[in-house]
Design a protein around this motif. Sequence first.
Motif, PDB file in Angstrom:
ATOM      1  N   ASP A 194      19.712  34.948  28.447  1.00 22.24           N
ATOM      2  CA  ASP A 194      19.665  35.223  29.884  1.00 22.24           C
ATOM      3  C   ASP A 194      21.032  35.637  30.426  1.00 22.24           C
ATOM      4  O   ASP A 194      21.126  36.202  31.512  1.00 22.24           O
ATOM      5  N   ALA A 195      22.082  35.311  29.690  1.00 23.79           N
ATOM      6  CA  ALA A 195      23.432  35.689  30.117  1.00 23.79           C
ATOM      7  C   ALA A 195      23.628  37.186  29.869  1.00 23.79           C
ATOM      8  O   ALA A 195      22.998  37.761  28.989  1.00 23.79           O
ATOM      9  N   GLY A 196      24.488  37.801  30.649  1.00 26.62           N
ATOM     10  CA  GLY A 196      24.734  39.233  30.443  1.00 26.62           C
ATOM     11  C   GLY A 196      26.023  39.676  31.100  1.00 26.62           C
ATOM     12  O   GLY A 196      26.509  40.776  30.851  1.00 26.62           O
ATOM     13  N   TYR A 197      26.578  38.797  31.937  1.00 24.26           N
ATOM     14  CA  TYR A 197      27.796  39.144  32.669  1.00 24.26           C
ATOM     15  C   TYR A 197      29.023  38.720  31.867  1.00 24.26           C
ATOM     16  O   TYR A 197      29.140  37.566  31.444  1.00 24.26           O
ATOM     17  N   THR A 198      29.926  39.659  31.623  1.00 20.51           N
ATOM     18  CA  THR A 198      31.161  39.357  30.907  1.00 20.51           C
ATOM     19  C   THR A 198      32.352  39.631  31.816  1.00 20.51           C
ATOM     20  O   THR A 198      32.288  40.461  32.721  1.00 20.51           O
ATOM     21  N   PHE A 199      33.456  38.948  31.546  1.00 18.62           N
ATOM     22  CA  PHE A 199      34.644  39.105  32.383  1.00 18.62           C
ATOM     23  C   PHE A 199      35.896  38.691  31.614  1.00 18.62           C
ATOM     24  O   PHE A 199      35.819  38.011  30.588  1.00 18.62           O
ATOM     25  N   LYS A 200      37.052  39.126  32.123  1.00 18.58           N
ATOM     26  CA  LYS A 200      38.351  38.693  31.629  1.00 18.58           C
ATOM     27  C   LYS A 200      39.055  37.936  32.743  1.00 18.58           C
ATOM     28  O   LYS A 200      38.805  38.172  33.927  1.00 18.58           O
ATOM     29  N   GLU A 201      39.967  37.035  32.366  1.00 17.78           N
ATOM     30  CA  GLU A 201      40.722  36.290  33.363  1.00 17.78           C
ATOM     31  C   GLU A 201      42.152  36.811  33.479  1.00 17.78           C
ATOM     32  O   GLU A 201      42.996  36.184  34.119  1.00 17.78           O
ATOM     33  N   SER A 202      42.398  37.957  32.840  1.00 17.82           N
ATOM     34  CA  SER A 202      43.729  38.544  32.868  1.00 17.82           C
ATOM     35  C   SER A 202      43.589  40.044  32.664  1.00 17.82           C
ATOM     36  O   SER A 202      42.602  40.528  32.105  1.00 17.82           O
ATOM     37  N   ASP A 203      44.599  40.790  33.151  1.00 16.27           N
ATOM     38  CA  ASP A 203      44.597  42.240  32.967  1.00 16.27           C
ATOM     39  C   ASP A 203      45.145  42.643  31.603  1.00 16.27           C
ATOM     40  O   ASP A 203      45.135  43.830  31.257  1.00 16.27           O
ATOM     41  N   ASP A 204      45.616  41.668  30.863  1.00 19.81           N
ATOM     42  CA  ASP A 204      46.167  41.937  29.532  1.00 19.81           C
ATOM     43  C   ASP A 204      45.086  42.583  28.656  1.00 19.81           C
ATOM     44  O   ASP A 204      43.941  42.115  28.608  1.00 19.81           O
ATOM     45  N   GLU A 205      45.471  43.652  27.969  1.00 21.73           N
ATOM     46  CA  GLU A 205      44.514  44.381  27.129  1.00 21.73           C
ATOM     47  C   GLU A 205      43.887  43.489  26.069  1.00 21.73           C
ATOM     48  O   GLU A 205      42.734  43.661  25.678  1.00 21.73           O
ATOM     49  N   ARG A 206      44.664  42.516  25.592  1.00 21.03           N
ATOM     50  CA  ARG A 206      44.177  41.638  24.517  1.00 21.03           C
ATOM     51  C   ARG A 206      43.583  40.329  25.048  1.00 21.03           C
ATOM     52  O   ARG A 206      43.266  39.438  24.266  1.00 21.03           O
ATOM     53  N   ALA A 207      43.436  40.231  26.354  1.00 23.29           N
ATOM     54  CA  ALA A 207      42.864  39.012  26.945  1.00 23.29           C
ATOM     55  C   ALA A 207      41.440  38.800  26.444  1.00 23.29           C
ATOM     56  O   ALA A 207      40.696  39.760  26.237  1.00 23.29           O
ATOM     57  N   PRO A 208      41.058  37.536  26.218  1.00 21.87           N
ATOM     58  CA  PRO A 208      39.704  37.284  25.722  1.00 21.87           C
ATOM     59  C   PRO A 208      38.632  37.706  26.725  1.00 21.87           C
ATOM     60  O   PRO A 208      38.831  37.616  27.942  1.00 21.87           O
ATOM     61  N   VAL A 209      37.515  38.159  26.192  1.00 21.83           N
ATOM     62  CA  VAL A 209      36.354  38.509  27.011  1.00 21.83           C
ATOM     63  C   VAL A 209      35.396  37.324  26.971  1.00 21.83           C
ATOM     64  O   VAL A 209      35.071  36.810  25.904  1.00 21.83           O
ATOM     65  N   TYR A 210      34.958  36.895  28.148  1.00 19.06           N
ATOM     66  CA  TYR A 210      34.070  35.745  28.243  1.00 19.06           C
ATOM     67  C   TYR A 210      32.681  36.184  28.666  1.00 19.06           C
ATOM     68  O   TYR A 210      32.518  37.067  29.513  1.00 19.06           O
ATOM     69  N   LEU A 211      31.681  35.530  28.074  1.00 19.67           N
ATOM     70  CA  LEU A 211      30.305  35.646  28.543  1.00 19.67           C
ATOM     71  C   LEU A 211      30.073  34.490  29.502  1.00 19.67           C
ATOM     72  O   LEU A 211      30.402  33.341  29.197  1.00 19.67           O
ATOM     73  N   LEU A 212      29.532  34.780  30.686  1.00 21.52           N
ATOM     74  CA  LEU A 212      29.264  33.736  31.672  1.00 21.52           C
ATOM     75  C   LEU A 212      27.868  33.169  31.438  1.00 21.52           C
ATOM     76  O   LEU A 212      26.873  33.884  31.546  1.00 21.52           O
ATOM     77  N   LEU A 213      27.810  31.881  31.109  1.00 25.27           N
ATOM     78  CA  LEU A 213      26.516  31.235  30.903  1.00 25.27           C
ATOM     79  C   LEU A 213      25.895  30.875  32.255  1.00 25.27           C
ATOM     80  O   LEU A 213      26.599  30.479  33.184  1.00 25.27           O
ATOM     81  N   PRO A 214      24.581  30.998  32.390  1.00 26.13           N
ATOM     82  CA  PRO A 214      23.920  30.713  33.669  1.00 26.13           C
ATOM     83  C   PRO A 214      24.086  29.281  34.157  1.00 26.13           C
ATOM     84  O   PRO A 214      23.895  29.009  35.342  1.00 26.13           O
ATOM     85  N   THR A 215      24.434  28.339  33.250  1.00 25.50           N
ATOM     86  CA  THR A 215      24.650  26.957  33.687  1.00 25.50           C
ATOM     87  C   THR A 215      26.093  26.714  34.126  1.00 25.50           C
ATOM     88  O   THR A 215      26.491  25.574  34.370  1.00 25.50           O
ATOM     89  N   GLY A 216      26.898  27.783  34.236  1.00 25.72           N
ATOM     90  CA  GLY A 216      28.223  27.637  34.812  1.00 25.72           C
ATOM     91  C   GLY A 216      29.314  27.300  33.829  1.00 25.72           C
ATOM     92  O   GLY A 216      30.094  26.364  34.042  1.00 25.72           O
TER      93      GLY A 216
END
Length: 205
Positions: free
Chosen positions: A21-43
Amino acid sequence: MSQSVPTREVARRVFAQEFNDAGYTFKESDDERAPVYLLLPTGEKANRVFLVGTLTEKEDVGEDSEYWRGRIVDPSGTFFVYAGQYQPEAASALRELEAPSYVAIVGKPRTFETDDGSINVSVRPESITEVNAATRDRWVVETATRTLERIEAFEDEGNEYARMAKDQYDLSTDTYKQAAIGALESLDTQTTDELAADDLDAPQP
């Protein structure tokens, strides 16, 4: 000269139903090598996931080189994992494993937008290990516990990932509560007795 070594992200335990059900991904930094996170619906954010289930089928879907797809089933649904030349150990494991078998997988979530605009979520495995039924059942118990803990913290005003999940997903956490309870109920009495016996046999600290 010491260099800072990046710490590995915690591998989150999540059931297939919530993961898919998850599908939204985001980074917490503008750094090119910053980890990409999948946002789980339970927060919760997940850069890596830990799953255990039954490998029900596998297939080499590569054209020019090996590219293995595995179908992993847990009590709530199905994970798909893909491993090719850049994940040689995982690809080798999929090649050698027989289906059906219980497997434990640590990997990174990957999202893919289809032609119709929907988001498919899969796992790029870092490791794939064959395990026994007791290990699978322990994972179900631990994953249910983690899921219920996330749901309990969902309404906490200080939970930024829960706020983000509310913005991104129109999904009720009750769905995942029922999935967690259903997963626990899927463990039969015999399995529970086996786990208790294993715990008694385990060396005490």
